[in-house]
Design an enzyme around this catalytic site. Structure first.
Site, mmCIF file in Angstrom:
data_model
loop_
_atom_site.group_PDB
_atom_site.id
_atom_site.type_symbol
_atom_site.label_atom_id
_atom_site.label_comp_id
_atom_site.label_asym_id
_atom_site.label_seq_id
_atom_site.Cartn_x
_atom_site.Cartn_y
_atom_site.Cartn_z
ATOM 1 N N SER A 265 -75.420 -57.081 -56.216
ATOM 2 C CA SER A 265 -76.669 -55.900 -56.296
ATOM 3 C C SER A 265 -77.979 -56.598 -56.538
ATOM 4 O O SER A 265 -78.065 -57.750 -57.137
ATOM 5 C CB SER A 265 -76.298 -54.857 -57.296
ATOM 6 O OG SER A 265 -76.450 -55.473 -58.536
ATOM 7 N N LYS A 266 -79.067 -55.636 -56.342
ATOM 8 C CA LYS A 266 -80.311 -56.329 -56.827
ATOM 9 C C LYS A 266 -80.396 -56.842 -58.150
ATOM 10 O O LYS A 266 -80.906 -57.576 -58.665
ATOM 11 C CB LYS A 266 -81.304 -55.343 -56.675
ATOM 12 C CG LYS A 266 -82.631 -55.677 -56.986
ATOM 13 C CD LYS A 266 -83.888 -54.858 -56.328
ATOM 14 C CE LYS A 266 -85.357 -55.151 -56.967
ATOM 15 N NZ LYS A 266 -85.406 -55.075 -58.274
ATOM 16 N N ARG A 267 -79.585 -55.858 -59.017
ATOM 17 C CA ARG A 267 -79.539 -56.275 -60.616
ATOM 18 C C ARG A 267 -79.053 -57.422 -60.887
ATOM 19 O O ARG A 267 -79.543 -58.276 -61.610
ATOM 20 C CB ARG A 267 -78.754 -54.987 -61.248
ATOM 21 C CG ARG A 267 -79.157 -54.957 -62.539
ATOM 22 C CD ARG A 267 -79.497 -53.411 -63.033
ATOM 23 N NE ARG A 267 -78.504 -52.354 -62.572
ATOM 24 C CZ ARG A 267 -77.327 -52.165 -63.163
ATOM 25 N NH1 ARG A 267 -77.069 -52.451 -63.976
ATOM 26 N NH2 ARG A 267 -76.844 -51.069 -62.660
ATOM 27 N N ASP A 270 -81.790 -59.998 -60.167
ATOM 28 C CA ASP A 270 -82.883 -60.111 -61.379
ATOM 29 C C ASP A 270 -82.261 -60.584 -62.602
ATOM 30 O O ASP A 270 -82.915 -61.319 -63.160
ATOM 31 C CB ASP A 270 -83.137 -58.385 -61.471
ATOM 32 C CG ASP A 270 -83.988 -57.761 -60.433
ATOM 33 O OD1 ASP A 270 -84.167 -58.589 -59.555
ATOM 34 O OD2 ASP A 270 -84.165 -56.572 -60.569
#
Ligand code: GLU
Length: 511
Positions: A265-267, A270
């Site tokens: 995921s994007k998380r 990040d």
């Protein structure tokens, strides 16, 4: 069945394309090119609620950056245009009605509120509501209402949807090119909505099947998240009487988090400092931004190479592949069934490999904009040469400035650790002697300078490291950089002498 290979990448423009989506596009493209087939780009934008402006352009630009060429589709045209589903809306109703006519689908008139109430009631009894064979005849549908009532409701403008009438207790036998044979009992499936009068648009399932048929798609290669839809898709082909023309299916494994379990995921990106999108993205709604491989300095070839190996393997130890090699080697039977774990350090490794293999002139072209941004005006030859000397220590083009700035700019400060260690004792006096030796050299080429200076050091019995590190302090201002003669030959005699003089002028030797 022997038919021309036609595959499609069919993203929905609901946001920036995830790297899993790019991999799907890539595998479709490799498969198409391997078989001399056609690669189609179809934009599936029938869900107006999830539509995000700019997402389609983002998808197209991402594919271009990756070198994934589209033969037919949005932005290119072709015999089955238009390829954007919102522009094909008139096509779908006829097909939905055909299924109502043949008994494979029915009208349903429940409002969202009614369905919500039902859901709650079920929940209170500890059950989950499913719109399926058990309940459909008790609900306001064309299966329970009279034909006149159905007609009257439609005419007075009541909202309706058309639902697929999923058969009860049948086994759907399916084949997936990656997973083999799969079976599902239809009683576990619900009656999916195929068409909505509210916006006069089909849902994904209907539009997808109709378009794959009309566009003569031979192979559907898509993410594993679509596997649960496969029984419905099989039955839709059957319901339309298109079994013979049905494409073959291949569901690609998920891309997993670096830590293992769960979808990437994007998380995760990040948190661990890597992009999960090909290009930089700014959300038009929230202004939120997301990193992209392109802007983070990855080469498209490295990005593609990495993605190709996330779920596919060539069956050998080879890791570096050009697009052409991937096209030649790609086959679906080497795609794995299990999820592929994303490794950020491997992504960087691939980039470094491509960096090390760039030619001097390629490096020059890539490095010049960065030099300019730092106010350095130089020839392509020197830009390329500096980058070439240091390329093996760089992962990204942007690393080159730190690694090579001293070739272009004289030090104005001197690193403390290096100064304390070398700018003391007899070293300043030795550097003064070295300056004289250097000043006397006419041919300042790397080899000649090295030869003369080394002979001099030997003759004098000085320590090689001591002399070279003191010179390094003068020329680089720090304890980094390539061999000293790379620097002297690059900056030339005058600049070499000037930097030595600068050190004497600007830094007091330590006591
Ligand atoms: N529009 C679907 C998506 O966004 C396409 C799935 C398929 O390829 O059938 O992934």
């Amino acid at each position: 069945m022997n038919r021309p290979v036609r595959v499609r990448f069919a993203p929905s423009p609901t946001g920036p394309l995830h790297i899993g989506g790019v991999r799907t596009a890539l595998y479709n493209y490799l498969f198409a090119r391997h078989h001399g087939g056609t690669m189609i780009l179809r934009i599936e934008d029938t869900d107006s609620q999830r539509f995000v402006p700019g997402a389609e352009d983002y998808i197209i630009e991402s594919l271009k950056w990756c070198g994934i060429e589209i033969d037919e589709g949005v932005g290119v045209g072709g015999p089955h245009a238009p390829y954007r589903q919102s522009e094909r809306r008139e096509i779908y109703l006829k097909y939905a009605l055909q299924l109502v006519e043949s008994g494979w689908a029915y009208y349903a008139f429940d409002t969202a509120d009614e369905l919500e109430t039902l859901r709650k009631q079920y929940e209170e009894q500890g059950k989950t509501f499913a719109y399926n064979y058990e309940v459909r005849e008790t609900l306001p549908t064309s299966l329970s209402l009279s034909a006149e009532e159905v007609q009257a409701r439609i005419e007075r403008g009541d909202r309706w949807v058309i639902r697929f009438k999923m058969p009860a207790h049948e086994t759907v036998k399916m084949h997936d090119l990656i997973r083999g044979d799969v079976e599902v009992d239809t009683s576990t499936l619900d009656d999916k909505v195929l068409y909505k009068s509210a916006d006069a648009l089909p849902t994904y399932h209907l539009a997808n099947i109709v378009d794959d048929r009309l566009m003569e798609v031979s192979h559907v290669i898509r993410g594993e998240e679509w596997l649960p839809s496969l029984p419905l898709h099989y039955l839709l082909y059957k319901a339309f009487g298109w079994e013979k023309e049905q494409p073959e299916f291949a569901h690609l494994p998920l891309l997993l988090k670096p830590t293992g379990g769960g979808k990437l995921s994007k998380r995760d990106g990040d948190k661990m400092g890597f992009p999960v999108f090909p290009l930089y993205w700014v959300s038009p709604a929230t202004g939120e931004t997301a990193h992209g491989y392109r802007e983070d300095g990855y080469f498209p070839e490295a990005f593609i190479n990495m993605l190709a190996l996330l779920g596919w393997n060539p069956g050998t130890e080879q890791e570096l592949f050009s697009m052409q090699e991937l096209i030649e080697l790609f086959s679906l039977d080497r795609v794995s069934k299990s999820g592929a774990r994303f490794q950020p350090e491997k992504a960087r490794w691939f980039n470094a490999q491509y960096m090390h293999r760039k030619s001097e002139s390629e490096l020059a072209a890539l490095y010049q904009p960065i030099l300019k941004a730092h106010g350095v005006e130089t020839s392509d030859e020197l830009a390329g040469k500096a980058a070439w000397i240091m390329r093996e220590r760089a992962t990204f083009i942007t690393d080159l400035w730190d690694l090579t700035s001293f070739f272009f700019v004289a030090p104005t400060e001197y690193e403390e650790k290096q100064s304390k260690k070398y700018w003391k004792g007899e070293n300043p006096a030795i550097l003064r002697e070295l300056r004289e030796v250097l000043a006397s050299i006419d041919d300042f080429s790397l080899e000649n300078t090295e030869h003369i200076v080394h002979s001099w050091i030997e003759e004098k019995g000085y320590g090689m490291g001591q002399v070279m590190n003191t010179l390094r302090l003068a020329l680089v201002g720090a304890g980094k950089g390539p061999g000293m003669y790379d620097v002297t030959s690059f900056i030339g005699k005058d600049e070499t002498l000037r930097r030595i003089d600068n050190l004497f002028a600007n830094l007091q030797p330590a006591q």
